[in-house]
Design an enzyme around this catalytic site. Structure first.
Site, mmCIF file in Angstrom:
data_model
loop_
_atom_site.group_PDB
_atom_site.id
_atom_site.type_symbol
_atom_site.label_atom_id
_atom_site.label_comp_id
_atom_site.label_asym_id
_atom_site.label_seq_id
_atom_site.Cartn_x
_atom_site.Cartn_y
_atom_site.Cartn_z
ATOM 1 C CG HIS A 73 -3.625 6.944 21.136
ATOM 2 N ND1 HIS A 73 -3.598 6.348 22.364
ATOM 3 C CD2 HIS A 73 -3.604 5.913 20.245
ATOM 4 C CE1 HIS A 73 -3.582 5.040 22.232
ATOM 5 N NE2 HIS A 73 -3.592 4.747 20.937
ATOM 6 C CG LEU A 76 -1.463 7.653 10.633
ATOM 7 C CD1 LEU A 76 -0.311 8.584 10.280
ATOM 8 C CD2 LEU A 76 -2.781 8.253 10.136
ATOM 9 N NE ARG A 77 -5.304 0.206 11.948
ATOM 10 C CZ ARG A 77 -5.249 -0.005 13.256
ATOM 11 N NH1 ARG A 77 -4.091 -0.118 13.879
ATOM 12 N NH2 ARG A 77 -6.360 -0.129 13.941
ATOM 13 C CG ASN A 291 -8.578 -4.152 23.464
ATOM 14 O OD1 ASN A 291 -9.625 -4.534 23.968
ATOM 15 N ND2 ASN A 291 -7.833 -4.918 22.687
ATOM 16 C CG ASP A 318 -7.001 4.144 20.572
ATOM 17 O OD1 ASP A 318 -6.208 3.892 19.651
ATOM 18 O OD2 ASP A 318 -7.363 3.283 21.394
ATOM 19 C CG HIS A 322 -9.932 -2.304 12.898
ATOM 20 N ND1 HIS A 322 -8.769 -3.022 12.780
ATOM 21 C CD2 HIS A 322 -9.937 -1.808 14.169
ATOM 22 C CE1 HIS A 322 -8.102 -2.978 13.933
ATOM 23 N NE2 HIS A 322 -8.781 -2.236 14.780
HETATM 24 O O1 DOR Z 1 -9.042 -0.572 20.453
HETATM 25 C C1 DOR Z 1 -7.860 -0.490 20.160
HETATM 26 N N1 DOR Z 1 -7.428 -0.596 18.898
HETATM 27 N N2 DOR Z 1 -6.975 -0.283 21.143
HETATM 28 C C2 DOR Z 1 -5.649 -0.309 20.906
HETATM 29 O O2 DOR Z 1 -4.903 -0.085 21.821
HETATM 30 C C3 DOR Z 1 -5.120 -0.644 19.573
HETATM 31 C C4 DOR Z 1 -6.078 -0.261 18.543
HETATM 32 C C5 DOR Z 1 -5.744 -0.767 17.167
HETATM 33 O O3 DOR Z 1 -4.589 -0.704 16.765
HETATM 34 O O4 DOR Z 1 -6.663 -1.188 16.454
#
Ligand code: DOR
Length: 437
Positions: A73, A76-77, A291, A318, A322
Site C-alpha cells: 500500500h 507514488l503520485r 484516512n 499507506d 504530500h
Molecule cells: O490518508 C490517506 N491518504 N488515506 C488514503 O486513503 C489516501 C491517501 C492519499 O492518497 O493521500
C-alpha cells in the site's frame, strides 16, 4: 575469462525466513539474480568465498537477513503530482526502508483506470530501486459509478484493484467488481469507510474530536463498510482485502469472517498501531491527519491483537506523500496522509518486537511473506531458486528519524525526532545492492 560461480554472497548473518521454517546462521549465495544456495559455513563455502572479490561479499555478522520486505500500500503520485513523489523517489525511499517490492495505488492524476496508465507507471519503474506492482482502479476515475475495464487492467499487469482513498459505496457495483476480480483471481482492495458516515470527518469521532471542536469520522463507519463487504465476499467467493484497518469493530468483523472461512485478508499501518487521537490535541501536527483516522487506545490495542492472532495478515505503510503547501495549514484544511516507507521497519521493531507482540519471524511474515502471497508476487522467501530480493537488518541499532534524511520527495511524517530501534543495513534487489546504510 570464466564467469564467477557467484555474483554476491551474504555471509555470517542470521537468516530468518518463516517460509523455510528457520532462523539460523547461514551464508546466502547469489547468481544471476537468484538465490542458489543457503548454507552454514563449510570447507567448500569457505573456498567459494575466497574466489570472490571484496565487493562481492557482504559481511552480515551480527545482522539478520530476511526476504526483501513487501509493502502493498504505497502512493507514488506519478503521473500528476510529481512535486510530492515520483516513481523514482518513491522507490529510493522503499530501498532505504528495506522494501524490495511495493504496490502503488491508482489515485494519481490521471488515475490508473486504463492500460496506458498502468504501462506508464511500469515504464517509469524500469530501472527503479524497487519492484513496482500496479494496483488499478475498481471504477472509472475512482468515481464509484462505473466499473473500470478490470480485464484490460489485469492484462496490462495490474495485480489488484482498489479505489483507495474512497470507499466503493454502491453495493451493486461492488458486488459486480467482486465477481470480476474473482474471474481474474486478483484481490479487491477496499478502503473501508462508509462515505455517508465518514466524509467530512478530519479525525476520529470521539471525546477528543468534541474537545477540539473538529469534525469526527466514526469508527462505526469503518465497521459497517467491512461488514457489508464481507457479506458480498461471502456470496461471490472473491478475494477481499481490507486496507488500513483501524477500528476495533472492523478487526472483530474480520476475525469472525475468517473463522467462517470467508476469503478476506487485511492490513494495518504502523501509524494505526502506534498513535492515538490524543496526540492531535497536543501538537495539531497536520501529519497526524490520515484516512482512516488514528483512533482511540482501545482501537490501537485491537489492531495489535488482530495482528498477533492472525486476523490481520500484513503490515502496509499507506505511504502517502504530500508537499508542504498542503500540510502547512490548519489541521482541518490539511490533506490526509503521511509518508511511511522509511519508518515502517523501525516502528515495527520498536513497538511490536521489542514490546513482545511479535517475534522477528512473525514480523517477516507480516512484512514480506504474507503480503507477497496476498498479491501473488514473486519473493517473500529466501528458498533456493527464488529471486534474490533480500533485506539485511541491524536489529538493535538505535537511530533517530530525521526530516532531512528522507529519500522520499515529501517529508510529511509525524515520527520526525522519534528514537527507533532496528535499522536497514543493506537492501538487495535481484542480487544487486541498492541501498547501503
Ligand atoms: O490518508 C490517506 N491518504 N488515506 C488514503 O486513503 C489516501 C491517501 C492519499 O492518497 O493521500
Amino acid at each position: 575469462m570464466a564467469s564467477k560461480k557467484y555474483d554476491l554472497v551474504i555471509k555470517g548473518g542470521r537468516v530468518i525466513d518463516p517460509a523455510l521454517g528457520f532462523g539460523k546462521d547461514a551464508d546466502l549465495f547469489i547468481k544471476d539474480g537468484k538465490i542458489v544456495k543457503i548454507e552454514k559455513e563449510t570447507a567448500t563455502t569457505r573456498k567459494d568465498l575466497k574466489s570472490l572479490d571484496e565487493n562481492q561479499v557482504v559481511d552480515a555478522s551480527g545482522k539478520i537477513v530476511v526476504p526483501g520486505l513487501v509493502d502493498i500500500h504505497v502512493h507514488l503520485r506519478e503521473p500528476g503530482r510529481e512535486g510530492a513523489e515520483t516513481v523514482e523517489t518513491g522507490c529510493q525511499a522503499a530501498a532505504a526502508g528495506g522494501f524490495t517490492s511495493i504496490c502503488c495505488m491508482p489515485n494519481t492524476s490521471p488515475c490508473i483506470d486504463n492500460q496506458e496508465t498502468v504501462k506508464f507507471v511500469q515504464d517509469r519503474a524500469t530501472n527503479a530501486l524497487a519492484r513496482v506492482f500496479v494496483v488499478g482502479a475498481i471504477t472509472k476515475e475512482l468515481a464509484g459509478k462505473e466499473l473500470a475495464e478490470i480485464g484490460d487492467l489485469v492484462k496490462a499487469g495490474a495485480v489488484a484493484v482498489s479505489d483507495d482513498g474512497y470507499y466503493l459505496q454502491n453495493p451493486d457495483i461492488m458486488r459486480r467488481a467482486l465477481q470480476y476480480t474473482r474471474m481474474f483471481d486478483i484481490p479487491l482492495m477496499q478502503h473501508a469507510e462508509d462515505r455517508f458516515l465518514c466524509d467530512g470527518g478530519v479525525m476520529n469521532e470521539s471525546f477528543q474530536s468534541s474537545r477540539l471542536g473538529l469534525e469526527g469520522s466514526p469508527a462505526v463507519g469503518e465497521e459497517i463498510a467491512v461488514l457489508r463487504d464481507i457479506a458480498l465476499c461471502r456470496i461471490t467467493g472473491a478475494r477481499l482485502h481490507i486496507q488500513h484497518v483501524s477500528a476495533r469493530g472492523a478487526v472483530e468483523a474480520i476475525r469472525k469472517a475468517k473463522a467462517e472461512g470467508i476469503n478476506v485478508t487485511a492490513e494495518v499501518t504502523p501509524h494505526h498501531m502506534t498513535l492515538t487521537d490524543v496526540e492531535i490535541g497536543k501538537t495539531f501536527d497536520t501529519n497526524l491527519r490520515v484516512n482512516p483516522p488514528i483512533r482511540t487506545e482501545s482501537d490501537r490495542e485491537a489492531v495489535i491483537e488482530g495482528l498477533v492472532d492472525g486476523t490481520i495478515d500484513c503490515i502496509a505503510s499507506d505511504h502517502a506523500p504530500h508537499p508542504e503547501e498542503v500540510k502547512d495549514c490548519e489541521f482541518d484544511k490539511a490533506a490526509p496522509g503521511m509518508i511511511g516507507l522509511e519508518t515502517s521497519l523501525g516502528l515495527v521493531k520498536t513497538f511490536l518486537i521489542d514490546k513482545g507482540f511479535l517475534s522477528w519471524a512473525d514480523a517477516v511474515r507480516k512484512m514480506s511473506y504474507n503480503p507477497a502471497r496476498i498479491l501473488n508476487l514473486e519473493g517473500g522467501t529466501l528458498t533456493e531458486g527464488s529471486i534474490a530480493d533480500i533485506t539485511i537488518i541491524d536489529p538493535d541499532k538505535k537511530w533517530t528519524v530525521r526530516r532531512e534524511k528522507f529519500r522520499s520527495r515529501s517529508r510529511n511524517s509525524p515520527f520526525v525526532g522519534w528514537r527507533l530501534s532496528g535499522q536497514v543495513y543493506r537492501t538487495v534487489l535481484g542480487g544487486r545492492v541498492v541501498f547501503e546504510q
